[in-house]
Every structure is written in C-alpha cells, then in structure tokens.
Write an enzyme that holds these catalytic residues in place. Structure first.
Site, short mmCIF file in Angstrom:
data_model
loop_
_atom_site.label_atom_id
_atom_site.label_comp_id
_atom_site.label_asym_id
_atom_site.label_seq_id
_atom_site.Cartn_x
_atom_site.Cartn_y
_atom_site.Cartn_z
N CYS A 123 2.44 -6.48 10.00
CA CYS A 123 2.15 -5.40 9.06
C CYS A 123 3.60 -5.03 8.50
O CYS A 123 4.42 -4.74 9.34
CB CYS A 123 1.36 -4.07 9.40
SG CYS A 123 1.62 -2.80 8.60
N THR A 124 3.70 -5.22 7.26
CA THR A 124 5.00 -4.88 6.81
C THR A 124 5.63 -3.67 7.16
O THR A 124 6.89 -3.13 6.75
CB THR A 124 5.36 -5.13 5.26
OG1 THR A 124 4.15 -4.27 4.61
CG2 THR A 124 4.85 -6.54 5.07
N HIS A 125 4.83 -2.46 7.58
CA HIS A 125 5.26 -1.32 8.03
C HIS A 125 6.07 -1.33 9.00
O HIS A 125 7.04 -0.43 9.46
CB HIS A 125 4.25 -0.39 8.04
CG HIS A 125 3.55 0.14 6.80
ND1 HIS A 125 2.91 -0.30 5.89
CD2 HIS A 125 3.66 1.58 6.26
CE1 HIS A 125 2.67 0.48 4.74
NE2 HIS A 125 3.14 1.56 5.00
N SER A 169 0.97 -1.09 -0.11
CA SER A 169 0.08 0.13 0.03
C SER A 169 0.82 1.32 0.03
O SER A 169 0.26 2.27 -0.35
CB SER A 169 -1.01 -0.03 1.08
OG SER A 169 -0.07 -0.01 2.26
N TYR A 174 -4.19 1.24 3.63
CA TYR A 174 -5.09 0.32 3.04
C TYR A 174 -5.91 -0.32 4.23
O TYR A 174 -7.23 -0.46 4.31
CB TYR A 174 -4.64 -0.92 2.37
CG TYR A 174 -4.33 -0.79 0.87
CD1 TYR A 174 -4.36 0.39 0.23
CD2 TYR A 174 -4.04 -2.12 0.21
CE1 TYR A 174 -3.97 0.51 -0.89
CE2 TYR A 174 -3.61 -1.97 -1.11
CZ TYR A 174 -3.85 -0.62 -1.94
OH TYR A 174 -3.59 -0.54 -2.83
N GLY A 175 -5.32 -0.28 5.54
CA GLY A 175 -5.99 -1.04 6.83
C GLY A 175 -7.44 -0.50 6.90
O GLY A 175 -8.22 -1.39 7.20
N CYS A 200 2.45 -7.05 1.64
CA CYS A 200 1.59 -6.32 2.56
C CYS A 200 0.57 -7.34 3.02
O CYS A 200 -0.42 -8.32 2.38
CB CYS A 200 0.98 -5.43 1.56
SG CYS A 200 -0.72 -4.48 2.48
N ASN A 201 0.37 -7.55 4.39
CA ASN A 201 -0.34 -8.54 4.84
C ASN A 201 -1.92 -8.19 4.80
O ASN A 201 -2.68 -9.12 4.52
CB ASN A 201 -0.30 -8.62 6.60
CG ASN A 201 0.99 -8.99 6.80
OD1 ASN A 201 1.22 -9.90 7.19
ND2 ASN A 201 1.92 -7.99 6.81
N THR A 202 -2.20 -6.71 4.50
CA THR A 202 -3.62 -6.62 4.30
C THR A 202 -3.95 -6.96 2.99
O THR A 202 -5.13 -7.26 2.71
CB THR A 202 -3.56 -5.06 4.43
OG1 THR A 202 -2.97 -4.85 5.71
CG2 THR A 202 -5.13 -4.46 4.57
N1 DGL Z 1 2.06 -2.68 5.05
C1 DGL Z 1 0.50 -3.32 5.22
C2 DGL Z 1 0.54 -4.71 5.85
O1 DGL Z 1 1.30 -5.14 5.78
C3 DGL Z 1 -0.54 -2.21 5.08
C4 DGL Z 1 -0.59 -1.28 5.93
C5 DGL Z 1 -1.77 -0.27 5.43
O2 DGL Z 1 -1.76 0.33 4.48
O3 DGL Z 1 -2.78 -0.06 6.31
O4 DGL Z 1 -0.58 -4.96 6.30
#
Ligand code: DGL
Length: 263
Positions: A187-189, A13, A44-45, A76-78
């Site tokens: 979450c990858t962030h 995202s 995206y969350g 991105c997990n989401t």
């Molecule tokens: N980096 C994302 C993840 O792994 C999503 C973060 C987002 O956009 O809310 O879930």
C-alpha cells in the site's frame, strides 16, 4: 500544446501516492506532475470494489478535463486492483501505469523464505493479487496481512508515534519471533511508516515497496511513446485534493518534503 509538455497525473486515495511521486520525480526530474489525492473519500481500502472503481474513474476524468494529462500513474495498489483495466480502456492513447505489491522482487531476493505482504483488504481480496500470490507461492511462503489502520495513521500525518508502533506490534505479533525474509509494503501509504515498522520487525527484515519499479515502468512507457520532455526542461509538482480543507494539500507538501507531524 506539445503533447510532451502536458503533465503526468499521479493519483491516490489520499497522501500515500506521494511515496511513488518521490520516486517519479527522482527519475523524471524534467517532467510536470499533478498529484491528486481523493482525501474526501480516503481510505479506499474498506470500500466495495465497484465504488473504488467509480471514484477512481471520476477523479481521473475530472483531472483530465482540467489538466489534459499525457500519462497517468495510479499510485495506489487498491485503486489499481479495482480500476486499472477500465482506465486503460478509457485512455487507450496514453500510458496508464498501475502499482501492485512488489512480491516478485521479494521472491527473487528471498527464495524459500517467508514474505509478509501488508496491504489493504481490497488489494488482498482482488483477483489480480490472488494470481500474483499464487505465482510467487511456489518460490517463497507468502503471508497476506491486511493493515487498514496504518492508512488512517498516515492520512492524519502520524507516521511515527507510540500509538502507531502499538498497532503494528498487534498486527505483526505472530511474525515477530519467527524468521521473515522481507515485508512487502503493498500500500503506498506504508513507506511513510517505515521507521516504526523497522523498530517493530526483527533486525535485518528487508522492507520492499513498488515505487521505484513503478517509476521505471513510467519512464520506459513515456520514452516508447516519445512523450518525455527534454532533460533540460524545468520540472514541476502541483498538489490537488478533493477535500476543500487547505490542510489536505499542506499535508501532501509536508510529506513530499519529507517532514511529518510528529517530527
Ligand atoms: N494508498 C493506497 C494503496 O496503495 C490505498 C489506501 C486506502 O485508501 O485504503 O493501496
């Protein structure tokens, strides 16, 4: 062009997937990577699942039209929880790798203990995670904790600041005085906020993320499909963002090099 020389798409995202990209480049240094962050629509969350699925599919389609990727990593997990099945149906001829919270390695390493899973609301409410948490729930105590603010801090390059630490202290308050085996960065962030997390969490709490596992799986699938470039080939990383603001790509490059705004 030889299929093996085509790039690997890495999608998120925003900037979070760069934590996965780093693991990919470490393991697959001869490959060409094109990283796309949907900065124009991050985070995206908080979005509905159907919208996350649509955005993910549209971004991958546009990227494929310009780059013709040989494999895609949904870093991105989401987006993985919302769109991975549909992506695999759309690209049946190429590896499509997703990421999910690394709860399994956490349960393996901390049996019987409490494991906190930090992720977005979407990841935690989707069926894929519910099934994983139920499976692992017999091996450790799983606590799922949405942490949406953290994504916005990292998106704006604030990966280590007193304000970020204050938010973490509030979010994690009920767990700071109790023994916790591990915290899964779902979450990858979040790996970009590891420094602040380590300062807030009780010493000895292990932080676990899925980036190495995802890179390992990508390497395995590429090898199986005979899609790896020769090891002597020069690797390459290119960044793209859906935001027209050049600051978005500059921010990606900074995080990839390991710098942050506050350093
Ligand atoms: N980096 C994302 C993840 O792994 C999503 C973060 C987002 O956009 O809310 O879930």
């Amino acid at each position: 062009m030889d299929r093996r020389n085509r790039p690997i798409a890495v999608f998120d995202s925003g900037v979070g997937g760069i934590s996965v990209l780093k693991a990919l480049v470490r393991r697959l240094s001869a490959e060409r990577f094109v990283y796309l962050g949907d900065t124009a629509h991050a985070p995206y969350g908080p979005r509905p699942t159907a919208e996350i699925r649509r955005l993910t599919l549209e971004n991958l389609r546009a990227l494929d039209e310009s780059e013709l990727f040989k494999a895609a990593v949904i870093a991105c997990n989401t987006a993985t929880s919302a769109a991975i099945e549909e992506l695999r149906r759309t690209y049946p001829d190429r590896p499509v790798v997703g990421i999910e919270p690394a709860l399994k390695p956490a349960a393996d390493r901390h049996p019987g203990r409490t494991v906190l899973v930090l992720a977005t609301e979407t990841t935690l409410r989707e069926a894929k995670y519910a099934a994983l948490a139920e499976r692992m729930g017999s091996r450790c105590t799983v606590v799922s904790l949405p942490c949406p603010e953290l994504v916005e801090f990292v998106e704006r390059g604030e990966t280590d600041s007193p304000a970020l630490e204050a938010v973490l202290r509030v979010r994690l308050a009920p767990w700071l005085a109790r023994p916790v085996g591990a915290v899964v960065l779902g979450c990858t962030h979040f790996p970009f906020a590891s420094g602040a997390l380590r300062r807030v969490l009780p010493p000895g709490t292990e932080l676990i993320d899925g980036s190495d596992g995802t890179a390992r799986q990508t390497a395995r699938l590429l090898a199986e499909a005979d899609l790896l470039r020769p090891e002597s080939a020069p690797g390459e990383v290119v960044f793209r963002s859906t935001s027209p603001d050049p600051a978005a790509v500059a921010q990606m490059e900074r995080l990839f090099r390991g710098e942050s705004e506050t350093e």
